[in-house]
Enzyme design. Structure first.
Site, PDB file in Angstrom:
ATOM      1  N   ASP A  67       0.828  -1.212   0.000  1.00 42.45           N
ATOM      2  CA  ASP A  67       0.000   0.000   0.000  1.00 42.45           C
ATOM      3  C   ASP A  67       0.858   1.255   0.000  1.00 42.45           C
ATOM      4  O   ASP A  67       1.999   1.244   0.463  1.00 42.45           O
ATOM      5  CB  ASP A  67      -0.914   0.016   1.244  1.00 42.45           C
ATOM      6  CG  ASP A  67      -0.116  -0.006   2.534  1.00 42.45           C
ATOM      7  OD1 ASP A  67       0.836  -0.816   2.615  1.00 42.45           O
ATOM      8  OD2 ASP A  67      -0.416   0.779   3.448  1.00 42.45           O
ATOM      9  N   GLU A  68       0.279   2.323  -0.503  1.00 40.53           N
ATOM     10  CA  GLU A  68       0.835   3.666  -0.379  1.00 40.53           C
ATOM     11  C   GLU A  68       2.324   3.753  -0.686  1.00 40.53           C
ATOM     12  O   GLU A  68       3.061   4.457   0.003  1.00 40.53           O
ATOM     13  CB  GLU A  68       0.603   4.204   1.047  1.00 40.53           C
ATOM     14  CG  GLU A  68      -0.851   4.282   1.427  1.00 40.53           C
ATOM     15  CD  GLU A  68      -1.068   4.662   2.877  1.00 40.53           C
ATOM     16  OE1 GLU A  68      -1.961   5.476   3.131  1.00 40.53           O
ATOM     17  OE2 GLU A  68      -0.367   4.140   3.757  1.00 40.53           O
TER      18      GLU A  68
END
Ligand code: TNX
Length: 510
Positions: free
Chosen positions: A321-322
């Protein structure tokens, strides 16, 4: 004595067969068939099954303190009332995770095709008893009546999960165990542990010993106030404890971003060979492993190999993620090297929904955390055959504040009241992700603002049971009024167990 006048009044059950969270699939009441647990009641379990015996012992352990009855397991004399736990030949609808519960005047029978189903059935039985069953000492004058009739019950989705972030603030073995005790009662069957992030590394890895002693040591965690890590022995103990509650642990190593704890510990994990300082703030998206360096993959493989070896469950979560400090091309390069490593060590990879950009194999599981109901990459993944785990941040994130006054939590995905957590349909939430493409639901709890077990409980209750019901109960049973009434009845149980919870104004608490 202060006892009510007639026996009839006192023995009437205070619950209905359907007063359970998650709501059972089928119930049919028989008011002449109420069962009462008495001093001489015994428990019998499927002959020859160690697992059934263990479930019987677990049930007895739950029932003994408040009743004060001996409730012998498999050593009754045969004429007394019994609670029977039977393995095999359950209703076909019960499948691999469900059960049948028959309550008659002299016998309660839980029947299931698997030990997991048998365990689920005993959790239903627990909720069908008066709330005082949760007391830790004998409740004089209480009648332990179970409403008569029959339940056939099974889950809508195979995976019903919770996630706990150990990286931002470490939570001890005892705290995680206490959380597992609660999860089991709502038929949650997976606990995803977020073991690494920018602020801390929380799992022992022998090929990188400083990951924990330094990356998880004193001064780590948000504000430097969440140090600690699980040793391999702790992790083994945790997996055994979870397994006894039919919960599977899904460990996560977050990469190629969210890696500052590792990169500040080992300088060679950085492209420039310089270790950045440890971070204790709550920024995201600034770290990245060095995508072109072969050493990165030796490190990742060591970690995955060791983690796979200590994990009995089928899954390993590789994060993803991210990764804002990694280019899209580098991200794909990284995931196309790392996802196969999970398979190499016999595990099925999970990743946050961004892994769909790397077109992982159909058996990999993207975990949907986005707040939108349109996501082209995820819809494409479904076309390729991936099943999606649903945990939309604006519905199922337990770390979002309930409202503007909540003293804990974040609010980037909005406020989430109990009703928001309940009023959505995991099987019809994202365009191109129909029910048959949904593996299940998860309720993640990030711990930037959470330190103690009370903090965890306050954010999880009462929203966790809402997500648990979305994961288990048939879509046709979805009903806020019914859910909110059943939820209110959980409050005295939480109080007796010392579980902190948020008294949402949306619920008519007793
Ligand atoms: C986003 S959701 C994150 C986490 C934070 C969380 C806080 C996701 C996959 N990543 O790094 O802890 O928000 O709510």
């Amino acid at each position: 004595t202060g006892l009510p006048a007639t026996a009839e009044q006192t023995t009437e059950p205070d619950r209905r067969l359907s007063d359970v969270i998650p709501a059972p699939a089928y119930t049919s009441a028989d008011h002449r068939a109420d069962f009462r647990i008495e001093r001489h009641t015994s428990i019998r379990t499927q002959p020859g099954s160690k697992q059934a015996k263990r479930i019987g012992d677990y049930l007895a352990g739950v029932l003994r303190p408040a009743t004060g009855y001996p409730l012998p397991v498999n050593s009754g004399r045969g004429k007394e009332k019994t609670i029977s736990l039977v393995l095999g030949d359950a209703d076909r609808r019960a499948g691999k995770q469900g059960y049948e519960l028959d309550v008659g005047k002299s016998r309660v029978t839980v029947r299931a095709n698997t030990p997991a189903g048998l365990f689920a059935g005993t959790q239903t039985l627990r909720q069908l008893l008066p709330a005082n069953i949760e007391a830790d000492r004998v409740q004089r004058g209480q009648h332990w009546t179970v409403p008569g009739g029959k339940i056939v019950d099974y889950p809508r989705f195979a995976y019903r999960g919770a996630m706990l972030d150990l990286a931002r603030h470490f939570h001890s073995l005892d705290e995680i165990k206490a959380y597992l005790d609660e999860l089991a009662q709502y038929k949650i069957n997976y606990l995803h542990l977020h073991l690494t992030d920018d602020q801390g590394w929380r799992i022992q890895i022998d090929s990188g010993p400083k990951l924990t002693t330094q990356g998880g040591g004193p001064g780590t965690g948000v504000d430097g106030e969440g140090p600690g890590y699980l040793t391999k022995a702790d992790y083994a103990e945790l997996n055994a404890y979870a397994a006894a509650r039919y919960i599977t642990i899904v460990p996560e190593i977050d990469m190629p971003g969210h890696t500052n704890a590792a990169q500040s510990t080992y300088a060679e994990l950085n492209c420039d060979g310089v270790a950045p300082p440890p971070r204790t703030d709550i920024e995201v998206g600034y770290s990245s492993l060095c995508i072109d360096d072969p050493l990165t993959y030796r490190f990742v493989e060591d970690v995955i190999r060791e983690l796979a070896a200590m994990t009995p469950g089928p899954y390993i979560h590789v994060g993803g993620d991210e990764a804002h400090a990694t280019t899209d091309e580098d991200y794909r390069t990284f995931m196309r090297k790392v996802i196969p490593l999970a398979y190499k060590y016999g595990k099925i990879p999970f990743g946050w929904n961004e892994i769909t950009k790397a077109a992982p194999p159909a058996s990999a599981v993207p975990q949907y955390w986005a707040t939108t109901t349109e996501n082209a990459d995820v819809a494409e993944a479904v076309k390729r055959g991936n099943k999606i785990l649903m945990s939309p941040a604006n519905k199922s994130y337990l770390d979002m504040k309930y409202d503007a006054n909540t003293r804990l939590g974040l609010q980037w995905a909005g406020f989430i009241e109990v009703k928001d957590a309940y009023e959505w349909d995991p099987g019809n939430h994202v365009t191109g992700v129909p029910e048959r493409a949904v593996l299940g639901v998860e309720a993640p709890l990030w711990s930037e603002t959470l330190r103690t077990l009370d903090d965890i409980e306050f954010m999880a209750f009462p929203r966790l049971p809402a997500v648990a019901e979305l994961g288990w109960s048939p879509k046709a049973s979805h009903d806020w009024d019914s859910f909110s009434e059943r939820l209110a009845e959980q409050a005295p149980r939480w109080e007796l167990r010392g579980v902190d919870f948020y008294r949402s104004p949306q619920i008519d608490w007793p």
